[in-house]
Design a protein around this motif. Structure first.
Motif, PDB file in Angstrom:
ATOM      1  N   GLU A 189       0.811  -1.227   0.000  1.00 52.94           N
ATOM      2  CA  GLU A 189       0.000   0.000   0.000  1.00 52.94           C
ATOM      3  C   GLU A 189       0.842   1.275   0.000  1.00 52.94           C
ATOM      4  O   GLU A 189       0.358   2.344   0.358  1.00 52.94           O
ATOM      5  CB  GLU A 189      -0.977   0.014   1.190  1.00 52.94           C
ATOM      6  CG  GLU A 189      -1.944  -1.151   1.189  1.00 52.94           C
ATOM      7  CD  GLU A 189      -3.015  -1.035   2.257  1.00 52.94           C
ATOM      8  OE1 GLU A 189      -2.960  -0.077   3.056  1.00 52.94           O
ATOM      9  OE2 GLU A 189      -3.913  -1.900   2.292  1.00 52.94           O
ATOM     10  N   ALA A 192       0.394   4.819  -4.751  1.00 51.91           N
ATOM     11  CA  ALA A 192      -0.981   5.182  -5.093  1.00 51.91           C
ATOM     12  C   ALA A 192      -1.503   4.339  -6.255  1.00 51.91           C
ATOM     13  O   ALA A 192      -2.675   3.948  -6.277  1.00 51.91           O
ATOM     14  CB  ALA A 192      -1.051   6.666  -5.443  1.00 51.91           C
ATOM     15  N   HIS A 196      -4.905   2.139  -6.418  1.00 50.00           N
ATOM     16  CA  HIS A 196      -5.869   2.368  -7.497  1.00 50.00           C
ATOM     17  C   HIS A 196      -6.201   1.054  -8.200  1.00 50.00           C
ATOM     18  O   HIS A 196      -7.375   0.757  -8.468  1.00 50.00           O
ATOM     19  CB  HIS A 196      -5.294   3.375  -8.491  1.00 50.00           C
ATOM     20  CG  HIS A 196      -6.155   3.614  -9.689  1.00 50.00           C
ATOM     21  ND1 HIS A 196      -7.338   4.311  -9.638  1.00 50.00           N
ATOM     22  CD2 HIS A 196      -6.009   3.218 -10.983  1.00 50.00           C
ATOM     23  CE1 HIS A 196      -7.883   4.350 -10.842  1.00 50.00           C
ATOM     24  NE2 HIS A 196      -7.100   3.692 -11.676  1.00 50.00           N
ATOM     25  N   SER A 215      -9.671   3.098  -2.304  1.00 54.10           N
ATOM     26  CA  SER A 215      -9.308   4.255  -3.125  1.00 54.10           C
ATOM     27  C   SER A 215      -9.049   5.491  -2.273  1.00 54.10           C
ATOM     28  O   SER A 215      -8.250   6.354  -2.652  1.00 54.10           O
ATOM     29  CB  SER A 215     -10.412   4.542  -4.146  1.00 54.10           C
ATOM     30  OG  SER A 215     -11.592   5.005  -3.503  1.00 54.10           O
ATOM     31  N   VAL A 218      -5.457   6.494  -1.106  1.00 54.19           N
ATOM     32  CA  VAL A 218      -4.494   7.081  -2.045  1.00 54.19           C
ATOM     33  C   VAL A 218      -4.065   8.456  -1.573  1.00 54.19           C
ATOM     34  O   VAL A 218      -4.900   9.273  -1.208  1.00 54.19           O
ATOM     35  CB  VAL A 218      -5.111   7.180  -3.455  1.00 54.19           C
ATOM     36  CG1 VAL A 218      -4.173   7.913  -4.391  1.00 54.19           C
ATOM     37  CG2 VAL A 218      -5.425   5.791  -3.988  1.00 54.19           C
TER      38      VAL A 218
END
Length: 218
Positions: A189, A192, A196, A215, A218
């Motif tokens: 993680e 980004a 996504h 999402s 992000v």
């Protein structure tokens, strides 16, 4: 060749010099014409013939693009359309699962042109349970032959390992396995783009709340 092959394949194949942008664009436009013919035939013609000609067109197209200046992306778009049609026609053409698996493995792992992907999820209906089990075994055999990744970046990011990871991602979606999707897409993680990708995959299996939650990281 069949009449469909006679109409389509000459638009794909060429011995012309395609190193110039103008020549490549012109041939790319002809390839797009071939795709349109196949798409029309898919709607009204014999699926066995359409599948066979599409597979031949793919083989020729990926050879052509390797010596072309496709900076406009016209040829690449045509090839992606051919690959989508190939996946869509495999089930109605009732392709033998063993032959289809062989083609899928060869295209992904043993082709000189290695910058296009196919989606095993789209082939699931054509493969059936037995064919998909065979496909998974072939993927595992490739993984076993490679062995654990080393610290050498050329090994860690080799084409074969990249394709194995891609297949892990798509098979997680096929299995509708939330944990596997997060593990293969979001990874740690820290990027980004990974989050996504995970959100898109979760939405694909209709896990919309979790997709939104992912999402927002992000």
């Amino acid at each position: 060749m069949s009449s469909l092959a006679d109409d389509v394949l000459p638009l794909i194949r060429t011995r012309a010099d395609l190193h110039t942008w103008r020549a490549s664009n012109a041939h790319g436009a002809r390839m797009q014409e071939a795709v349109a013919m196949l798409q029309q035939a898919a709607a009204h013609g014999d699926p066995v013939e359409v599948f066979a000609v599409t597979q031949k067109a793919i083989a020729s197209a990926v050879t052509v693009i390797m010596r072309a200046d496709d900076s406009s992306g016209i040829m690449g778009d045509a090839i992606r359309s051919l690959l989508e049609l190939h996946a869509d026609m495999a089930a109605p053409a009732q392709v033998a699962p063993a032959k289809l698996v062989d083609w899928m493995i060869t295209f992904q792992f043993h082709s000189d042109c290695d910058f296009f992907t196919i989606d095993p999820v789209r082939y699931a209906a054509a493969l059936g349970d037995v064919g998909m089990a065979r496909y998974r075994r072939r993927i595992d055999e490739i993984r076993d032959d490679l062995g654990p990744a080393t610290d050498d970046l050329r090994d860690r990011y080799s084409h074969a390992r990249v394709m194995l990871h891609y297949n892990d991602q798509r098979l997680a979606v096929l299995d509708r396995d939330v944990d596997a999707i997060i593990r293969t897409h979001a990874r740690d993680e820290r990027a980004a783009a990974w989050l996504h990708d995970a959100a898109k995959a979760l939405a694909e299996i209709e896990q919309y709340d979790l997709a939104i939650e992912t999402s927002l990281k992000v």
